[in-house]
Scaffold this active site. Sequence first.
Site, PDB file in Angstrom:
ATOM      1  N   GLY A  78      14.503   3.945   0.160  1.00 12.51           N
ATOM      2  CA  GLY A  78      15.302   4.433  -0.305  1.00 12.51           C
ATOM      3  C   GLY A  78      15.817   5.103  -1.317  1.00 12.51           C
ATOM      4  O   GLY A  78      15.692   3.527  -1.852  1.00 12.51           O
ATOM      5  N   ARG A 142       8.298   3.571   2.479  1.00 12.92           N
ATOM      6  CA  ARG A 142       8.699   2.234   3.739  1.00 12.92           C
ATOM      7  C   ARG A 142       7.369   1.548   4.279  1.00 12.92           C
ATOM      8  O   ARG A 142       7.344   0.936   5.244  1.00 12.92           O
ATOM      9  CB  ARG A 142       9.284   3.584   4.261  1.00 12.92           C
ATOM     10  CG  ARG A 142      10.250   3.922   3.970  1.00 12.92           C
ATOM     11  CD  ARG A 142      12.093   4.321   5.179  1.00 12.92           C
ATOM     12  NE  ARG A 142      12.988   5.045   4.656  1.00 12.92           N
ATOM     13  CZ  ARG A 142      14.302   4.481   4.326  1.00 12.92           C
ATOM     14  NH1 ARG A 142      14.200   3.257   4.032  1.00 12.92           N
ATOM     15  NH2 ARG A 142      14.856   5.042   4.037  1.00 12.92           N
ATOM     16  N   ASP A 173      15.301  -5.769   4.594  1.00  9.98           N
ATOM     17  CA  ASP A 173      13.438  -6.092   4.729  1.00  9.98           C
ATOM     18  C   ASP A 173      13.225  -6.392   3.798  1.00  9.98           C
ATOM     19  O   ASP A 173      11.564  -6.863   3.333  1.00  9.98           O
ATOM     20  CB  ASP A 173      13.014  -4.577   5.641  1.00  9.98           C
ATOM     21  CG  ASP A 173      14.332  -4.493   7.355  1.00  9.98           C
ATOM     22  OD1 ASP A 173      14.145  -6.068   7.477  1.00  9.98           O
ATOM     23  OD2 ASP A 173      13.707  -3.557   7.808  1.00  9.98           O
ATOM     24  N   LYS A 199      18.295  -3.895  -3.797  1.00 10.69           N
ATOM     25  CA  LYS A 199      18.671  -2.460  -4.582  1.00 10.69           C
ATOM     26  C   LYS A 199      19.017  -1.799  -2.511  1.00 10.69           C
ATOM     27  O   LYS A 199      18.937  -2.105  -2.165  1.00 10.69           O
ATOM     28  CB  LYS A 199      17.216  -1.888  -4.039  1.00 10.69           C
ATOM     29  CG  LYS A 199      17.558  -0.267  -5.027  1.00 10.69           C
ATOM     30  CD  LYS A 199      16.054   0.512  -3.271  1.00 10.69           C
ATOM     31  CE  LYS A 199      16.980   0.036  -2.028  1.00 10.69           C
ATOM     32  NZ  LYS A 199      15.160   0.788  -0.880  1.00 10.69           N
ATOM     33  N   THR A 200      19.881  -0.937  -2.919  1.00  7.18           N
ATOM     34  CA  THR A 200      20.254   0.019  -1.645  1.00  7.18           C
ATOM     35  C   THR A 200      22.135  -0.017  -1.524  1.00  7.18           C
ATOM     36  O   THR A 200      22.460  -0.746  -1.964  1.00  7.18           O
ATOM     37  CB  THR A 200      20.249  -0.936  -0.302  1.00  7.18           C
ATOM     38  OG1 THR A 200      20.573   0.510   0.992  1.00  7.18           O
ATOM     39  CG2 THR A 200      20.762  -1.569   0.198  1.00  7.18           C
ATOM     40  N   ASP A 202      24.016   1.178   0.832  1.00  7.40           N
ATOM     41  CA  ASP A 202      24.185   1.012   1.822  1.00  7.40           C
ATOM     42  C   ASP A 202      25.267  -0.266   1.881  1.00  7.40           C
ATOM     43  O   ASP A 202      26.165  -0.566   2.176  1.00  7.40           O
ATOM     44  CB  ASP A 202      23.158   0.703   2.829  1.00  7.40           C
ATOM     45  CG  ASP A 202      22.282   1.651   3.125  1.00  7.40           C
ATOM     46  OD1 ASP A 202      22.831   2.979   3.012  1.00  7.40           O
ATOM     47  OD2 ASP A 202      21.746   1.732   4.182  1.00  7.40           O
TER      48      ASP A 202
END
Length: 548
Positions: A78, A142, A173, A199-200, A202
């Site tokens: 993402g 992805r 992941d 990175k994220t 979240d």
Amino acid sequence: MKKSALQIARAAYQPKLPVTLTGSVKAIEGEPTQSVADQEEIQKLFPNTYGLPELRFEKNPNPIVGKPVNVGVILSGGQAPGGHNVICGLFDGIKKINKDSRLYGFLMGPGGLVDHDYKELTADIIDEYRNTGGFDIIGSGRTKLEKQEQFDKGLEILKQLGISALVIIGGDDSNTNAAVLAEYYKKIGAGVQVIGCPKTIDGDLKNEVVEASFGFDTATKVYSELIGNIQRDCFSAKKYWHFIKLMGRSASHIALECALQTQPNVCIISEEVEAKNQTLQDVVDYIANIVAKRAAQGNNFGTVLIPEGLIEFIPAMKNLIAELNDLLAKTPDFAAKTPAEQRQFVLGNLSQNSATVYASLPEGVARQLTLDRDPHGNVQVSLIETEKLLSEMVGNRLNEMKAEGKYVGKFSPLHHFFGYEGRCAAPSNFDADYCYALGYNAACLINAGVTGYISSLRNLTKPSVQWLAGGIPISMMFNMERRHGEMKPVIQKALVRLDGTPFLRFAAKRDDWALSTAYVFPGPIQYFGPAEVCDQPTLTLQYEHLDK
Ligand code: FBP
């Protein structure tokens, strides 16, 4: 493409590197490392890259010009604000090593490596993307890099382009897969280093050695601005209850950070719901009681923050979903039944407990649970409109309370889902600096000749010039977990810690925020101006530093 005034002004911003990365850099090796758990098994799986030392960079008083290096870069998963700056920092870093170094971007995620889809990133392209949001410079995807055929296919194009190092910018992941790829290329003597970058939005890729993933800072600031605006509207009109779902897949870091920044009337933390073994009805009762108490004060308005992954953390819902997955997998003709027949069939074939939970759900949501399935046959919980589910159930509960004489008021809910609004925002000063430094630091790791490392910057609550730069062996973050029925080495996903200062600060204040209307209005991200307005890291990061 036409540029906005902010884009033009922002293009001139020079991210501030840690002092140790300015000029020539030397790598200092620390002690050999171990994985956080399951050491023996992980060492067996990573014989060539396990136990490597942590690296710390220092200024090198005797500068040397390195050899030119060709590097590949991939954006995985993402979008997160600052991805472009990682690539710009990497570009500047490898050019600093040697001006003849070259950077190739693989297009639309890891699939670009396997499909040999790439473009060279030259100075004129890079300059267009400095300090911009988005991942559009090369796109993201992805596709999971996990099979040997993919690694071999990728190696063909790496060899063809003379690429000796690959940087993978991704979440837990993708960094896990980066380590597996590093191990494989090392084992076969491919001569390709693999480096990861965290990175994220979240915020769930963090641990003892990685303080934060990039993008969390900007995304939570964007959502907090929007929540603050809604709160001001809600406080002005005094007639709506706003149910706001926030992205974050499973962990509730985004919801918690936004709550700390905006002080809503309610914020649900999934990890707490699970730890207390709460039911959906418990969550509904909690919200309904606050609505009723506020109504008794004459306040028929408020805000409720809901983390995207809530449903999966409610133990009874988790069981229901697991049973539905099995049941529908065994019922190929399910889709052919009418909605009424489907409901009857489901109710007749679930365990007693799950049937009760299923029957208690609003019909629309119950139906969603049996419809939207991913390619693995699982319910796509992120598509379930939890904000509507909760408001509908709260409305029902309030009607009961009204009948019991326990509630007098008016309940008008409105719904919002914030996620995509923040993922491609122009990076905050923190993310602009952090991302640029992560990319530049990745170039230093390449120059140090290592593989299977993640680019690491620490001391992040201090001004960026004081950040500590180095590299962490990815295998150090591994433990074994069951994934798709098999035990696999993976980076542990960081959930909200209920004993951590960010949650404890929130928990100490929430009862007050519930009733007193203590809204905070953070306003939009500022890029120019006083440091206390422009350069503050998230409260989560600041409070987590108090725990160190
Ligand atoms: P990453 O973990 O890949 O960074 O993605 C995070 C995220 O934004 C989640 O918050 C959200 O649930 C998911 O991606 C949405 O996925 P998609 O972009 O495929 O719609």
